[in-house]
Design an enzyme around this catalytic site. Structure first.
Site, PDB file in Angstrom:
ATOM      1  N   ASP A   1       5.368   1.229  12.448  1.00 42.18           N
ATOM      2  CA  ASP A   1       4.436   0.294  11.755  1.00 42.18           C
ATOM      3  C   ASP A   1       4.137  -0.836  11.706  1.00 42.18           C
ATOM      4  O   ASP A   1       3.058  -2.172  12.129  1.00 42.18           O
ATOM      5  CB  ASP A   1       4.073  -0.075  10.488  1.00 42.18           C
ATOM      6  CG  ASP A   1       4.145   1.967   9.475  1.00 42.18           C
ATOM      7  OD1 ASP A   1       3.662   2.453  10.513  1.00 42.18           O
ATOM      8  OD2 ASP A   1       3.521   1.377   8.618  1.00 42.18           O
TER       9      ASP A   1
ATOM     10  N   CYS B   1      -4.734   8.334  10.113  1.00 39.28           N
ATOM     11  CA  CYS B   1      -4.865   7.737  11.515  1.00 39.28           C
ATOM     12  C   CYS B   1      -4.298   8.290  12.347  1.00 39.28           C
ATOM     13  O   CYS B   1      -3.563   9.846  12.062  1.00 39.28           O
ATOM     14  CB  CYS B   1      -3.864   6.616  11.847  1.00 39.28           C
ATOM     15  SG  CYS B   1      -4.047   4.862  10.665  1.00 39.28           S
TER      16      CYS B   1
ATOM     17  N   LYS C   1       1.137  -1.428   0.260  1.00 43.87           N
ATOM     18  CA  LYS C   1      -0.143  -0.407  -0.085  1.00 43.87           C
ATOM     19  C   LYS C   1       0.618   1.321  -0.125  1.00 43.87           C
ATOM     20  O   LYS C   1       0.777   2.009  -0.749  1.00 43.87           O
ATOM     21  CB  LYS C   1      -0.570  -0.032   1.093  1.00 43.87           C
ATOM     22  CG  LYS C   1      -1.886   1.449   1.227  1.00 43.87           C
ATOM     23  CD  LYS C   1      -2.468   1.979   2.450  1.00 43.87           C
ATOM     24  CE  LYS C   1      -1.261   2.403   3.119  1.00 43.87           C
ATOM     25  NZ  LYS C   1      -2.215   2.938   4.765  1.00 43.87           N
ATOM     26  N   ASN C   2       1.652   1.595   0.555  1.00 42.47           N
ATOM     27  CA  ASN C   2       2.689   2.534   1.252  1.00 42.47           C
ATOM     28  C   ASN C   2       3.460   2.647  -0.173  1.00 42.47           C
ATOM     29  O   ASN C   2       4.523   4.221  -0.420  1.00 42.47           O
ATOM     30  CB  ASN C   2       3.527   2.545   2.418  1.00 42.47           C
ATOM     31  CG  ASN C   2       2.537   2.643   3.224  1.00 42.47           C
ATOM     32  OD1 ASN C   2       1.301   3.117   3.643  1.00 42.47           O
ATOM     33  ND2 ASN C   2       3.273   2.295   4.494  1.00 42.47           N
TER      34      ASN C   2
ATOM     35  N   PRO D   1       2.729  16.851  11.397  1.00 40.34           N
ATOM     36  CA  PRO D   1       2.965  17.814  10.620  1.00 40.34           C
ATOM     37  C   PRO D   1       3.553  17.806   8.634  1.00 40.34           C
ATOM     38  O   PRO D   1       4.403  17.008   8.623  1.00 40.34           O
ATOM     39  CB  PRO D   1       3.909  18.869  10.920  1.00 40.34           C
ATOM     40  CG  PRO D   1       4.597  18.074  12.209  1.00 40.34           C
ATOM     41  CD  PRO D   1       3.899  16.572  12.555  1.00 40.34           C
TER      42      PRO D   1
ATOM     43  N   ILE E   1       8.778   7.596  16.501  1.00 39.90           N
ATOM     44  CA  ILE E   1       8.625   8.164  15.698  1.00 39.90           C
ATOM     45  C   ILE E   1       7.450   9.158  15.390  1.00 39.90           C
ATOM     46  O   ILE E   1       7.628  10.467  14.882  1.00 39.90           O
ATOM     47  CB  ILE E   1       8.584   7.247  14.609  1.00 39.90           C
ATOM     48  CG1 ILE E   1       9.706   6.470  13.771  1.00 39.90           C
ATOM     49  CG2 ILE E   1       8.076   7.475  12.678  1.00 39.90           C
ATOM     50  CD1 ILE E   1      11.264   6.463  13.501  1.00 39.90           C
TER      51      ILE E   1
END
Length: 422
Positions: free
Chosen positions: A305, A116, A22-23, A122, A327
């Site tokens: 993740d 999410c 997906k990423n 930012p 992170i």
């Protein structure tokens, strides 16, 4: 809203295949904005985030045909370089249309992103980089409004590695005049994959996958035909699920070379992980788990993740483990839900102390974000009594293709329940 019900206590065995990443697919879909003609993406997973990005591209004026694993994107009649809040709020990766729109059309109006809710995440690094390339940017009523003539190559030094920021600047620089150098870049495999696609389109990208990337911009770019790499986070999730539930699992299409940090921690915990043909084999039959400490870090470190999933594994280990999240802020929202299942976890700022060894029990729990939802499913797999129901699995559907079906292939007692409120 759908939910997933799990009856735990069964070891996993058998073979599953990992879907496309997906990423990697999301920025490559955004890259189709850089050219006319029809681009073809292969090995695209059937996920909510892919649907959201496809809807956004259609809104922007592209013709999109989605039939995963194939997605076709062609030029439309009217370009509308504005990404509205109604679409962008669903997924923060939508901000990656900013660079391509600005570079191609000289203007872009993109809503500040959603997705999410795991900290502020930012976009200041994106804006700083685009300004260095010559863009004029202002924020107006929740939108990023950017304008330029033609972007010009420059050196951009990121304050910290950012995956989407690196990708946004790579795409913008692909149509900029001259040479752009990006410093302190994210090194994730998905960034490297985007570099391969931009090279296919006619840009000259070198260094993708390292902390310094050079891009020689082109006057125009061509459409492409590209097969997406495998999803390393999906693969890592099933590796942890197999380790937690016990048994012997073959994971086809798993990019073990991109998961060495996860594999190393699994081995430290007492799990067998290795290559077998074109598969990764994960085996833990009858051996107790050892507590190990984990600190998340940018690639090639332990991925943020995978933090929530690994925490469930440590709930089963003998002893206390320490998990440090470096992170994102606010990425321990799964902890109260795991506590409902009997987990003993103390959180102090960015550190969680997991006191393992106590059995987990089935409960009704609520997913709060994508990876937290996967962790709750794994917890349900290992619950020794009762049924687990995971609510709000629309989070899960953003990043895992048919997870309940794949687990059922391995012998898990899992089922999707449609229309459950939560």
């Amino acid at each position: 809203m759908d939910s997933i019900r799990i009856r735990g206590g069964k070891p996993l065995s058998g073979k599953i295949r990992i879907s496309g990443a997906k990423n990697a697919a999301l920025p490559i879909l955004c890259a189709t904005l850089l050219s006319d003609g029809e681009s073809l993406l292969r090995n695209v997973p059937a996920l909510r985030d892919i649907e959201t990005t496809s809807a956004l591209l259609r809104f922007l004026g592209r013709n999109v045909e989605t039939a995963p694993p194939l997605v076709k994107v062609g030029a439309g009649d009217n370009v509308r370089p504005e990404a509205p809040y109604e679409l962008v709020k669903q997924m923060r990766a939508s901000v990656m249309v900013l660079g391509p729109l600005l570079a191609r059309f000289g203007r872009a109006k993109v809503s500040l992103p959603g997705g999410c809710q795991i900290g502020t995440r930012p976009v200041d690094q994106h804006l700083k980089g685009l300004e260095a390339l010559g863009a004029t940017i202002r924020l107006s009523r929740g939108y990023i409004v950017a304008e330029c003539k033609r972007l010009r190559g420059a050196e951009v030094v990121f304050d910290l590695p950012t995956v989407t920021g690196t990708e946004n600047l790579m795409m913008a620089a692909a149509l900029a005049k001259g040479r752009t150098t990006l410093v302190n870049c994210a090194r994730e495999p998905e960034v490297e994959e985007l570099g391969r696609v931009l090279n296919k389109m006619g840009a000259r990208v070198s260094g993708a996958g390292t902390d310094v990337i050079h891009i020689e911009g082109a006057d125009e770019l061509e459409p492409f035909d590209h097969a997406i790499i495998s999803d390393r986070i999906e693969a890592g999730t099933y590796m942890v699920a197999a380790a937690a539930a016990g048994g012997d699992v073959l994971i086809e299409n798993a990019p073990l070379e991109d998961l060495e940090a996860v594999a190393a921690k699994l081995r430290q915990a007492g799990v067998e992980v290795g290559r077998e043909g074109d598969c990764v084999r994960v085996r833990r039959e009858g051996r107790p788990l050892r507590a190990v400490d984990v600190t998340t870090a940018p690639h090639p470190g332990f991925p943020t993740d995978m933090q929530a999933q690994f925490m469930v594994l440590m709930c089963l280990a003998q002893g206390t483990s320490r998990i440090v999240e470096t992170i994102f802020e606010n990425r321990f929202m799964h902890v109260p839900e795991l506590a409902r299942m009997g987990a003993h976890i103390d959180v102090d700022g960015h550190t969680a102390h997991v006191h393992g060894g106590a059995p987990l029990s089935g409960a009704t729990v609520m997913a709060t974000d994508l990876r937290a939802s996967a962790s709750l499913v794994i917890a349900g797999l290992v619950a020794t009594e009762g049924e687990t129901e995971v609510l709000r699995v629309y989070h899960l559907d953003r990043g895992y293709e048919f997870m309940e079906r794949k687990l059922a292939q391995l012998g898990a007692d899992t089922a999707r329940v449609e229309g459950r409120d939560g």
